[in-house]
Scaffold this active site. Sequence first.
Site, short mmCIF file in Angstrom:
data_model
loop_
_atom_site.label_atom_id
_atom_site.label_comp_id
_atom_site.label_asym_id
_atom_site.label_seq_id
_atom_site.Cartn_x
_atom_site.Cartn_y
_atom_site.Cartn_z
N GLU A 60 0.82 -1.22 0.00
CA GLU A 60 0.00 0.00 0.00
C GLU A 60 0.86 1.27 0.00
O GLU A 60 0.56 2.23 0.71
CB GLU A 60 -0.95 0.01 1.19
CG GLU A 60 -1.98 -1.10 1.17
CD GLU A 60 -3.07 -0.94 2.23
OE1 GLU A 60 -3.07 0.08 2.95
OE2 GLU A 60 -3.92 -1.83 2.33
N GLU A 84 -4.92 -9.44 1.85
CA GLU A 84 -5.63 -9.32 3.12
C GLU A 84 -7.13 -9.35 2.81
O GLU A 84 -7.55 -8.81 1.79
CB GLU A 84 -5.32 -8.00 3.85
CG GLU A 84 -3.91 -7.83 4.34
CD GLU A 84 -3.67 -6.44 4.95
OE1 GLU A 84 -2.52 -6.16 5.31
OE2 GLU A 84 -4.63 -5.64 5.05
#
Length: 555
Positions: free
Chosen positions: A176, A275
């Site tokens: 990210e 995730e």
Amino acid sequence: MNKKQNFYAAIIVAIFLCLQLSHGSSGVSFEKTPAIKIVGNKFFDSESGEQFFIKGIAYQLQRSEEELSNANGAFETSYIDALADPKICLRDIPFLKMLGVNTLRVYAIDPTKSHDICMEALSAEGMYVLLDLSEPDISINRENPSWDVHIFERYKSVIDAMSSFPNLLGYFAGNEVTNDHTNTFASPFVKAAIRDAKEYISHSNHRKIPVGYSTNDDAMTRDNLARYFVCGDVKADFYGINMYEWCGYSTYGTSGYRERTKEFEGYPIPVFFSEFGCNLVRPRPFTEVSALYGNKMSSVWSGGLAYMYFEEENEYGVVKINDNDGVDILPDFKNLKKEFAKADPKGITEEEYLTAKEPTEVESVECPHIAVGVWEANEKLPETPDRSKCACLDEILPCEIVPFGAESGKYEEYFSYLCSKVDCSDILANGKTGEYGEFSDCSVEQKLSLQLSKLYCKIGANDRHCPLNDKNVYFNLESLQPLTSESICKNVFDSIRNITYNHGDYSKSNPSRSKESLNVKYPSSEERENDGTIAFKTSGFVILLISMIAAGILL
């Protein structure tokens, strides 16, 4: 977990450690975890040829802010490396086995520690590891990105420490880093990290372990990010998405999963959920598992990893570690276990895959076009960090900085001041324009030392007073030694000759190669406004010490 369960867990740990001591670190076979390889956009078992689906969970213990604050720097790392602590990993493996996972995602390890026992124990249960190369304090910063020698050394050390394990499934070069449209310029640095990590693996006689990226699910950037990491000459080997669209008892149609699956159909590399597990509803029912491994999604997605094993303040855990270091199962654990047990994705063999069609060609993907305020990641990437070049700065620069440690705010303060006095373009790295300064790949201390040395020379320094009053600022006696034409640093010296000072008669001396700390006054705010000579004060002791060195007394 009750006392009886804790007792049995302790017995398991003790037995395993005894087996390790009696048989050596290679006492456990890796037969249950043959290496996983990538063909086209699928993972395959390298021995059986069966498609491999990730059925995993994130596994990382964190230190709390309070714990770190109270420790006052006593910990070696800001994170806990459970894979280097057999007491932790061997306690948890029976519970991971109960969950039915085949993969762990680990966000940070200490490459100086041994991971043999834990990795072999995981292998014995058929479990693989997906590992992030960065760690909390050494990573690519999305707001001020850099791909430098310090970060690259971290990545290389992790690769060297972990690549011998057959159950090492892959490495993440970033997580990210770009997380919305305001920092897309950080992505070229991650892509450079992927390039250099893959190149390092290739030239270090390591097994060809894939290197990929883990992104978030931001609506404005997800399409461009997905294309960017598989376009051009440098490509990720796999692509993970941290996906939290499905909450509670959502459905394939209402969650956004249908749209994401359609968007990634035909994606040229393996894609999976790095995730998943929205926690707006607790306990989490994990009903998304049946969709992820069902017929509608399994032809596109290679599985996923639930977030996460340990319960922390963010309330995403499936177990809680009690005061006795035992494991207490939470309701989320039972739900995830039930859903994983039902998951039975219908895959394809490697032979069938190759027979059905040629693997998708990555080269066919076009890079996203630059659009101001929307997508600003240039196709031109930073160069591979040059450790030798940057090390030369330590030898030839007159003023040098050592790490500030806990006083990290000084970096921004000193860069702001120095770059108002000298031209800092040679250390700037711009992912928007694709312009990267000659020394932008050096460590933050080396870059700051370069600018400080420029100011030292600009003000016509004729002594050994560096223009910052800080215990971490040194005058570099090594810089006084003349370079020979054979020196590996001569080219670096020549490239900065016009911006650094010729030390004149100092080069005739032969000082010690040690470094000398000077008590030099940091310019006041009034002095900073003046571009001319800045007055500096030193103690009488330091003046005497300098005189002694110049006279050769300390040779």
